[in-house]
Design an enzyme around this catalytic site. Structure first.
Site, short mmCIF file in Angstrom:
data_model
loop_
_atom_site.label_atom_id
_atom_site.label_comp_id
_atom_site.label_asym_id
_atom_site.label_seq_id
_atom_site.Cartn_x
_atom_site.Cartn_y
_atom_site.Cartn_z
N ASP A 49 0.87 -3.12 4.42
CA ASP A 49 0.21 -4.62 4.46
C ASP A 49 0.95 -5.26 5.79
OD1 ASP A 49 -0.12 -4.46 0.72
OD2 ASP A 49 -1.29 -3.82 2.32
N GLU A 72 -2.95 -12.84 3.56
CA GLU A 72 -2.59 -12.57 2.35
C GLU A 72 -1.12 -12.47 2.23
OE1 GLU A 72 -3.83 -8.78 0.49
OE2 GLU A 72 -2.88 -9.44 -1.59
N ASP A 128 -7.30 -10.09 5.49
CA ASP A 128 -6.57 -9.19 4.29
C ASP A 128 -6.18 -8.09 5.02
OD1 ASP A 128 -5.90 -7.83 2.11
OD2 ASP A 128 -7.72 -8.44 0.97
N ILE A 130 -4.85 -5.32 4.28
CA ILE A 130 -5.30 -4.20 3.43
C ILE A 130 -6.01 -4.86 2.07
CG2 ILE A 130 -4.94 -1.98 2.15
CD1 ILE A 130 -2.69 -0.91 3.95
N ASP A 131 -7.17 -4.74 2.30
CA ASP A 131 -7.95 -4.86 0.90
C ASP A 131 -8.27 -3.68 0.24
OD1 ASP A 131 -9.39 -6.41 -1.09
OD2 ASP A 131 -11.25 -6.05 0.11
N THR A 133 -5.67 -2.38 -1.79
CA THR A 133 -4.29 -1.81 -2.09
C THR A 133 -4.18 -0.34 -2.90
OG1 THR A 133 -3.37 -3.87 -1.44
CG2 THR A 133 -1.81 -2.21 -2.35
N ASP A 275 -10.56 -12.15 0.35
CA ASP A 275 -11.26 -10.89 -0.26
C ASP A 275 -12.77 -10.93 -0.09
OD1 ASP A 275 -8.90 -9.40 -1.44
OD2 ASP A 275 -8.85 -10.63 -3.20
#
Ligand SMILES: Nc1ncnc2c1ncn2[C@@H]1O[C@H](COP(=O)(O)O)[C@@H](OP(=O)(O)O)[C@H]1O
Ligand SMILES: [Mg+2]
Ligand SMILES: [Mg+2]
Ligand SMILES: [Mg+2]
Length: 337
Positions: A49, A72, A128, A130-131, A133, A275
């Site tokens: 991330d 994020e 984001d 890494i959306d 996770t 998101d």
């Protein structure tokens, strides 16, 4: 002929998302081949991330140094003696995705360019890194998601989905798709490995009984018993397509499912703008409508969260109203709204 609106932003966003997606792929390969992913330790994904956020922020900064970023992640847990080990790993990884190597200090600074509070005025990027996770950790779906928002309206969206098959009908085929959209200019898909962009659109089903719907894998993110009731009311017979991340929006946009239900599990949770920003524009440009459970448009002008919305419902424009009706019937049997 004049250049298309946001052509520069679109190109830079594609570069940034591709570079970060490749960093995530690299981390994952390393983790799978090492021992870390089975340890149930959250740090590996955190490393991915942070690295992805550093890569995207660093690339954005080169072209648009004045633009604030709502990202994020922040660098808090990477600082000091406690954060040293992770900081070093993040630095190594992030530097595989940028042209000019970052130092420890510039890494932290770069990640923290994502701390903007958002709002209704001016330009800002929503990121984001890494959306999904949890999908990433399971080796399933995740997405690097980047959007440009201007005066509260999403104008550009780019998503990198490293584990998504290029062709949904060929699940064992090549994976790694990029989804690209600019408001008023349509929705497109391309492979990580090719520059050719293909226009995509939602499938316009004639009957709801033929529809399939997407929802989160995680029942803590979307109420799956409410969605089953809604599906039943709509006459949907197909099993839900459960998938992590904004890959759900991508799936709808290329016609592989017709409805996305994200139903609140708690009255207090506020959806985060990163998101939904890129995915919601992609679906809108592919012929869909995206709203909350009350049928209200998502409002990206309220800060870092969608504070005036509740849940998310996306569907082809022709069936969206019917879906909202069913959502209201199931969630508010007393006719609350
Ligand atoms: N109670 C909750 N309700 C809805 N979404 C939640 C949630 N808790 C966490 N999330 C969000 O759900 C996202 C993943 O969505 P999905 O379930 O569609 O894969 C997470 O993104 P991250 O994975 O980027 O942290 C997180 O922001
Ligand atoms: Mg997310
Ligand atoms: Mg995330
Ligand atoms: Mg997260």
């Amino acid at each position: 002929m004049s250049a298309l609106a946001f052509a520069a932003e679109r190109a830079v966003a594609i570069n940034a998302v591709l570079a970060a997606s490749k960093v995530c792929q690299r981390v994952f390969t390393k983790l799978v081949n090492g021992e870390t992913i089975t340890k149930k330790d959250k740090s590996p994904v955190t490393i991915a991330d942070y690295s992805a956020q550093a890569v995207v922020n660093s690339i954005l900064y080169k072209s648009f140094p004045e633009d604030p970023i709502v990202g994020e992640e922040d660098s808090k847990d990477l600082r000091g003696e406690e954060g040293r080990s992770m900081r070093e790993k993040v630095l190594d990884l992030a530097n595989t995705g940028v042209d000019q190597p970052l130092t420890e200090n510039s890494l932290l600074e770069t990640i923290d360019r994502g701390t903007y509070s958002g709002g209704a005025h001016g330009r800002m990027w929503a990121l984001d890194p890494i959306d999904g996770t949890k999908g990433f950790l399971r080796g399933e779906q995740f997405a690097v998601c980047l959007a440009l928002i201007v005066d509260g309206q999403v104008q550009v969206g780019v998503m990198g989905c490293p584990n998504l098959p290029i062709d949904a009908k060929n699940k064992d085929g090549e994976k790694g798709c990029l989804f690209i959209t600019v408001k008023g200019q349509g929705a497109f898909q391309r492979n990580f490995s090719s520059l050719t962009e293909t226009p995509i659109s939602m499938s316009a089903i004639q009957s709801l009984t033929d529809a399939s719907f997407c929802e989160s894998v995680e029942s803590g993110h979307s109420n799956q018993s409410d969605s089953a009731k809604i599906a039943q009311l709509l006459g949907i017979t197909k099993a839900p397509v459960r998938m992590d991340s904004q890959c759900k929006y991508c799936t709808l946009s290329r016609g592989d499912a017709e409805i996305y239900l994200r139903l609140p599990v708690s009255a207090t949770y506020q959806e985060k703008i990163w998101d939904h920003a890129s995915g919601s524009l992609l679906v809108a440009e592919a012929g869909g409508i995206v709203s909350d459970i009350h049928g209200r448009p998502l409002d990206f002008s309220k800060g870092r969260t969608l504070a005036s919305n509740s849940g998310v419902i996306a569907a082809h424009a022709k069936i969206h109203a019917k879906v909202i009706e069913a959502v209201q019937t199931v969630l508010f049997p007393e006719g609350k709204l």
